[in-house]
Design a protein around this motif. Structure first.
Motif, PDB file in Angstrom:
ATOM      1  N   ALA A  91     -30.992  58.485  40.521  1.00 30.76           N
ATOM      2  CA  ALA A  91     -29.627  59.404  40.515  1.00 30.76           C
ATOM      3  C   ALA A  91     -29.539  60.032  41.615  1.00 30.76           C
ATOM      4  CB  ALA A  91     -29.714  60.185  39.301  1.00 30.76           C
ATOM      5  N   ASN A  92     -30.588  60.426  42.335  1.00 31.20           N
ATOM      6  CA  ASN A  92     -30.596  61.375  43.452  1.00 31.20           C
ATOM      7  C   ASN A  92     -30.647  60.637  44.759  1.00 31.20           C
ATOM      8  OD1 ASN A  92     -30.511  63.865  42.002  1.00 31.20           O
ATOM      9  ND2 ASN A  92     -32.749  63.608  41.618  1.00 31.20           N
ATOM     10  N   ASP A  93     -30.353  59.391  44.800  1.00 34.29           N
ATOM     11  CA  ASP A  93     -30.500  58.369  46.054  1.00 34.29           C
ATOM     12  C   ASP A  93     -29.225  58.597  46.581  1.00 34.29           C
ATOM     13  OD1 ASP A  93     -30.578  56.732  48.218  1.00 34.29           O
ATOM     14  OD2 ASP A  93     -31.345  54.952  46.870  1.00 34.29           O
ATOM     15  N   PRO A  94     -29.004  59.212  47.947  1.00 36.03           N
ATOM     16  CA  PRO A  94     -28.006  59.386  48.735  1.00 36.03           C
ATOM     17  C   PRO A  94     -27.270  58.021  48.952  1.00 36.03           C
ATOM     18  CG  PRO A  94     -29.983  60.111  50.128  1.00 36.03           C
ATOM     19  CD  PRO A  94     -30.367  59.798  48.773  1.00 36.03           C
ATOM     20  N   ARG A  95     -27.781  56.865  48.984  1.00 38.99           N
ATOM     21  CA  ARG A  95     -26.899  55.705  49.160  1.00 38.99           C
ATOM     22  C   ARG A  95     -26.410  55.409  47.985  1.00 38.99           C
ATOM     23  NH1 ARG A  95     -28.497  52.574  53.797  1.00 38.99           N
ATOM     24  NH2 ARG A  95     -30.319  53.405  54.487  1.00 38.99           N
ATOM     25  N   LEU A  96     -26.905  55.674  46.714  1.00 35.36           N
ATOM     26  CA  LEU A  96     -26.350  55.255  45.476  1.00 35.36           C
ATOM     27  C   LEU A  96     -25.029  56.333  45.220  1.00 35.36           C
ATOM     28  CD1 LEU A  96     -29.367  54.247  43.370  1.00 35.36           C
ATOM     29  CD2 LEU A  96     -27.457  52.756  44.243  1.00 35.36           C
ATOM     30  N   ARG A  97     -25.464  57.523  45.540  1.00 30.30           N
ATOM     31  CA  ARG A  97     -24.225  58.583  45.609  1.00 30.30           C
ATOM     32  C   ARG A  97     -23.202  58.079  46.372  1.00 30.30           C
ATOM     33  NH1 ARG A  97     -27.254  64.130  46.283  1.00 30.30           N
ATOM     34  NH2 ARG A  97     -28.375  62.730  47.642  1.00 30.30           N
ATOM     35  N   PHE A 130     -25.330  49.805  52.289  1.00 32.53           N
ATOM     36  CA  PHE A 130     -26.849  49.106  52.564  1.00 32.53           C
ATOM     37  C   PHE A 130     -26.808  48.420  53.780  1.00 32.53           C
ATOM     38  CE2 PHE A 130     -26.936  50.559  48.048  1.00 32.53           C
ATOM     39  CZ  PHE A 130     -28.062  51.066  48.106  1.00 32.53           C
ATOM     40  N   ARG A 131     -25.855  48.240  54.787  1.00 30.48           N
ATOM     41  CA  ARG A 131     -25.683  47.378  55.902  1.00 30.48           C
ATOM     42  C   ARG A 131     -26.994  47.634  56.908  1.00 30.48           C
ATOM     43  NH1 ARG A 131     -22.288  51.120  56.627  1.00 30.48           N
ATOM     44  NH2 ARG A 131     -22.331  52.522  58.611  1.00 30.48           N
ATOM     45  N   ASP A 132     -27.437  48.744  56.968  1.00 33.24           N
ATOM     46  CA  ASP A 132     -28.775  48.948  57.694  1.00 33.24           C
ATOM     47  C   ASP A 132     -29.918  48.624  57.092  1.00 33.24           C
ATOM     48  OD1 ASP A 132     -28.436  51.068  56.275  1.00 33.24           O
ATOM     49  OD2 ASP A 132     -29.626  52.446  57.844  1.00 33.24           O
ATOM     50  N   THR A 133     -30.258  48.318  56.116  1.00 34.27           N
ATOM     51  CA  THR A 133     -31.206  48.196  55.325  1.00 34.27           C
ATOM     52  C   THR A 133     -31.791  46.785  54.703  1.00 34.27           C
ATOM     53  OG1 THR A 133     -31.018  50.357  54.287  1.00 34.27           O
ATOM     54  CG2 THR A 133     -32.915  49.091  53.250  1.00 34.27           C
ATOM     55  N   ILE A 174     -46.794  57.661  28.450  1.00 38.62           N
ATOM     56  CA  ILE A 174     -46.801  57.122  29.992  1.00 38.62           C
ATOM     57  C   ILE A 174     -45.484  56.318  30.299  1.00 38.62           C
ATOM     58  CG2 ILE A 174     -48.056  55.725  31.686  1.00 38.62           C
ATOM     59  CD1 ILE A 174     -50.615  56.678  30.232  1.00 38.62           C
ATOM     60  N   ALA A 175     -45.068  55.325  29.779  1.00 43.53           N
ATOM     61  CA  ALA A 175     -44.036  54.361  29.983  1.00 43.53           C
ATOM     62  C   ALA A 175     -42.464  55.325  30.047  1.00 43.53           C
ATOM     63  CB  ALA A 175     -43.884  53.134  28.993  1.00 43.53           C
ATOM     64  N   ASP A 176     -42.602  56.229  29.121  1.00 38.63           N
ATOM     65  CA  ASP A 176     -41.208  56.970  29.007  1.00 38.63           C
ATOM     66  C   ASP A 176     -41.311  57.945  30.204  1.00 38.63           C
ATOM     67  OD1 ASP A 176     -40.658  55.802  26.710  1.00 38.63           O
ATOM     68  OD2 ASP A 176     -41.363  57.518  25.336  1.00 38.63           O
ATOM     69  N   TRP A 177     -42.575  58.331  30.696  1.00 44.93           N
ATOM     70  CA  TRP A 177     -42.296  59.323  31.864  1.00 44.93           C
ATOM     71  C   TRP A 177     -42.294  58.675  33.034  1.00 44.93           C
ATOM     72  CZ3 TRP A 177     -45.384  59.335  36.268  1.00 44.93           C
ATOM     73  CH2 TRP A 177     -45.253  60.852  36.705  1.00 44.93           C
ATOM     74  N   VAL A 178     -42.678  57.247  33.217  1.00 50.59           N
ATOM     75  CA  VAL A 178     -42.302  56.680  34.473  1.00 50.59           C
ATOM     76  C   VAL A 178     -40.829  56.210  34.496  1.00 50.59           C
ATOM     77  CG1 VAL A 178     -42.849  54.469  35.532  1.00 50.59           C
ATOM     78  CG2 VAL A 178     -44.716  55.766  34.683  1.00 50.59           C
ATOM     79  N   SER A 179     -40.340  55.991  33.408  1.00 47.66           N
ATOM     80  CA  SER A 179     -38.803  55.681  33.320  1.00 47.66           C
ATOM     81  C   SER A 179     -38.113  56.546  33.768  1.00 47.66           C
ATOM     82  CB  SER A 179     -38.581  55.094  31.978  1.00 47.66           C
ATOM     83  OG  SER A 179     -37.416  54.764  31.663  1.00 47.66           O
ATOM     84  N   THR A 180     -38.359  57.778  33.139  1.00 51.38           N
ATOM     85  CA  THR A 180     -37.452  58.863  33.268  1.00 51.38           C
ATOM     86  C   THR A 180     -37.650  59.501  34.884  1.00 51.38           C
ATOM     87  OG1 THR A 180     -38.007  59.846  31.193  1.00 51.38           O
ATOM     88  CG2 THR A 180     -37.355  61.450  32.892  1.00 51.38           C
ATOM     89  N   ARG A 181     -38.670  59.395  35.370  1.00 50.44           N
ATOM     90  CA  ARG A 181     -38.902  59.509  36.835  1.00 50.44           C
ATOM     91  C   ARG A 181     -38.113  58.927  37.828  1.00 50.44           C
ATOM     92  NH1 ARG A 181     -39.338  63.925  35.464  1.00 50.44           N
ATOM     93  NH2 ARG A 181     -41.427  64.847  34.860  1.00 50.44           N
ATOM     94  N   MET A 182     -38.207  57.120  37.514  1.00 50.22           N
ATOM     95  CA  MET A 182     -37.660  56.214  38.011  1.00 50.22           C
ATOM     96  C   MET A 182     -35.951  56.584  38.063  1.00 50.22           C
ATOM     97  SD  MET A 182     -39.714  54.614  39.635  1.00 50.22           S
ATOM     98  CE  MET A 182     -38.720  53.277  40.091  1.00 50.22           C
TER      99      MET A 182
END
Length: 73
Positions: A33-39, A67-70, A20-28
């Motif tokens: 990785a897919n966050d447009p701000r981080l890209r 991240f200025r607006d957040t 379960i911990a591995d699954w949660v870590s992979t999803r996070m």
């Protein structure tokens, strides 16, 4: 007279929790990785200083700019 019960746990719970911990870590990691701000941050960090100055952004202010607006109100 004493009675003793010996049971064997056929399904060890530690493996379940680790799975379960591995699954949660992979999803996070996928969410991050897919966050447009981080890209956008990674894209700006890949630029050289001349390109950043053309956008009026200093290298130290990249995260603040993205991240200025957040976070920075």
């Amino acid at each position: 007279m004493a009675h003793a019960i010996s049971t064997t746990d056929y399904y060890p719970k530690s493996h379940v929790f680790k799975h379960i911990a591995d699954w949660v870590s992979t999803r996070m990691q996928k969410i991050g990785a897919n966050d447009p701000r981080l890209r956008r941050v990674r894209m700006l960090q890949a630029m050289n200083d001349a390109q950043l100055s053309a956008l009026a952004i200093e290298r130290k202010d990249i995260v603040h700019h993205v991240f200025r607006d957040t976070y920075y109100r």
